[in-house]
Design a protein around this motif. Structure first.
Motif, short mmCIF file in Angstrom:
data_model
loop_
_atom_site.label_atom_id
_atom_site.label_comp_id
_atom_site.label_asym_id
_atom_site.label_seq_id
_atom_site.Cartn_x
_atom_site.Cartn_y
_atom_site.Cartn_z
N PRO A 60 0.75 -1.28 0.07
CA PRO A 60 0.07 0.03 0.02
C PRO A 60 1.00 1.26 0.02
O PRO A 60 0.21 2.42 -0.45
CB PRO A 60 -0.91 -0.02 1.17
CG PRO A 60 -0.42 -1.49 2.12
CD PRO A 60 0.62 -2.01 1.08
N GLU A 61 2.09 1.37 0.35
CA GLU A 61 2.99 2.40 0.32
C GLU A 61 3.09 2.84 -1.01
O GLU A 61 3.49 4.13 -1.24
CB GLU A 61 4.32 1.88 1.31
CG GLU A 61 4.53 2.76 2.37
CD GLU A 61 5.88 2.36 3.14
OE1 GLU A 61 7.00 2.54 2.53
OE2 GLU A 61 5.94 1.69 4.10
N ARG A 94 1.22 2.87 -3.55
CA ARG A 94 0.27 3.47 -3.96
C ARG A 94 0.05 4.85 -3.52
O ARG A 94 -0.11 5.78 -4.16
CB ARG A 94 -1.19 2.90 -3.70
CG ARG A 94 -1.19 1.20 -4.03
CD ARG A 94 -1.05 1.27 -5.75
NE ARG A 94 -2.36 1.66 -6.15
CZ ARG A 94 -2.37 2.20 -7.55
NH1 ARG A 94 -1.05 1.92 -8.36
NH2 ARG A 94 -3.36 2.67 -8.00
N GLU A 95 0.49 5.10 -2.13
CA GLU A 95 0.56 6.33 -1.46
C GLU A 95 1.51 7.18 -2.09
O GLU A 95 1.42 8.41 -2.53
CB GLU A 95 1.03 6.05 -0.05
CG GLU A 95 -0.06 6.65 0.99
CD GLU A 95 0.42 6.30 2.38
OE1 GLU A 95 1.33 6.85 2.97
OE2 GLU A 95 -0.27 5.00 2.79
N GLY A 139 0.27 8.29 -5.58
CA GLY A 139 -0.76 9.01 -5.38
C GLY A 139 -0.27 10.55 -5.15
O GLY A 139 -0.66 11.63 -5.50
N LYS A 140 0.91 10.62 -4.45
CA LYS A 140 1.22 12.06 -4.06
C LYS A 140 2.25 12.55 -5.30
O LYS A 140 1.75 13.68 -5.81
CB LYS A 140 2.37 11.99 -2.84
CG LYS A 140 1.46 12.11 -1.72
CD LYS A 140 2.50 12.08 -0.32
CE LYS A 140 1.74 11.53 0.88
NZ LYS A 140 2.69 11.05 1.72
#
Ligand SMILES: Cc1cc2nc3c(=O)[nH]c(=O)nc-3n(C[C@H](O)[C@H](O)[C@H](O)COP(=O)(O)O)c2cc1C
Length: 314
Positions: free
Chosen positions: A293-294, A296-297, A300-301
């Motif tokens: 998930p990191e 994607r984070e 995303g930024k």
């Protein structure tokens, strides 16, 4: 059950690719095959959307199909094509490569990747053979990626290529009819295809011109300098098509030849086992990306810089 052979072309109507294909298919019909033929120009084939939902599914053990299955003619063709014993493809060369209409069709086959589907137990293995014809206005020099580009599209559907023809110097419509040698060679391809189909799958071998290409494994004429692969494997020289690894050696008569090293067929893309190694790679790289998930984070930024930046279009 009778032998089924299909012809697929994407050339002009009644022109060189169609003529050579029909000549090969005539030989198959004479030898008793049930023959089908299509010209991709008669069908609606949408471009792959690149969504990769098929491979994401397969890397998680699921057979999802393609998101475009009911939107164009690809599935309709594949349902017939995958039920054949052999397929002969005859494609014009555009810009050194197979024509875009053929490539658009072929690149929609990812959701049919037999190695992946067999690995996850979604389909049974089926042995098929293929013959490839590339048709261009020039010599090999201006068709440098034509057959190789077609070969690269054969793995996905497990087509064992047993013969290939590079039809050169036929730019004009139906000009190939002035070249009896090429027509005879196409007829021979049809005979070779029937010989291969009638041979037990494990004994099938290359039936094309003996000295064709650099690669003794797939007969491609294209080699590249190897670079380290995702798992560290590094060959000095690789076959651009099948991925065979080895080096160039000088023969006694002063010519260069490509010699495949001991572990050089570890990832042979012409085999189900070789391609299954690629499924591992996809699982690691694509699967690894989605699993954390990191990632994607971070994406995303960082994506905002590009999403918010727009240039003038036309
Ligand atoms: C857009 C375009 C690009 C082409 N590029 C090449 C090329 O790179 N090399 C070549 O040998 N022939 C090239 N040709 C010639 C065709 O391959 C040739 O006309 C061939 O006979 C077409 O096959 P067909 O008669 O089955 O349609 C090109 C033709 C077109 C229309």
């Amino acid at each position: 059950m009778g032998i089924k052979v299909m012809g697929v072309t994407s050339g002009r109507k009644n022109s060189n690719s169609e003529i050579l294909l029909k000549e090969a298919l005539i030989a198959c019909e004479e030898a008793g095959a049930e023959v089908t033929m299509i010209n991709l120009r008669d069908y609606n084939i949408l471009d792959c959307t690149g969504c990769t939902s098929c491979t994401i599914g397969m890397s998680q053990g699921k057979h999802t199909g393609c998101v475009l299955d009911d939107k164009d003619d690809k599935k309709k063709i594949m349902d017939i094509l995958l039920d054949q014993d052999a397929v002969i493809y005859s494609v014009p060369t555009y810009d050194l490569m197979p024509s875009a209409n053929y490539l658009a069709f072929a690149q929609r086959s990812l959701s049919y990747e037999t190695a992946f589907l067999e690995t996850i137990g979604a389909i049974e293995h089926r042995d098929r053979v293929a013959g490839l014809i590339s048709v261009g206005g020039s010599t090999r020099a201006w068709q440098s990626m034509a057959l190789e580009g077609m070969q690269a599209t054969m793995f996905t559907t497990d087509m064992k290529v047993v013969d290939m023809i590079l039809a050169t110097r036929v730019p004009g419509p139906a000009q190939v009819l002035l070249n009896d040698e090429l027509i005879a060679r196409a007829h021979k391809m049809g005979e070779n295809i029937m010989t291969a189909v009638k041979t037990p799958a494990e004994e099938r071998k290359w039936l094309g011109d003996e000295d064709m290409g650099w690669c003794p494994n797939c007969h491609s004429n294209a080699l590249v300098l190897g670079e380290p692969q995702w798992d560290g494997l590094h060959y000095p020289i690789e076959c651009q098509v099948c991925g065979a690894g080895g080096n160039l050696e000088k023969t006694e008569d002063g010519k260069w030849k490509f010699v495949i090293q001991k572990d050089g067929l570890l990832k042979d893309r012409t085999t189900v086992e070789g391609r299954a190694r690629h499924l591992e790679e996809i699982g690691q790289t694509q699967g690894g990306f989605f699993a954390n998930p990191e990632n994607r984070e971070i994406v995303g930024k960082k994506i905002l810089r590009y999403k918010e930046k727009n240039f003038k279009g036309i």
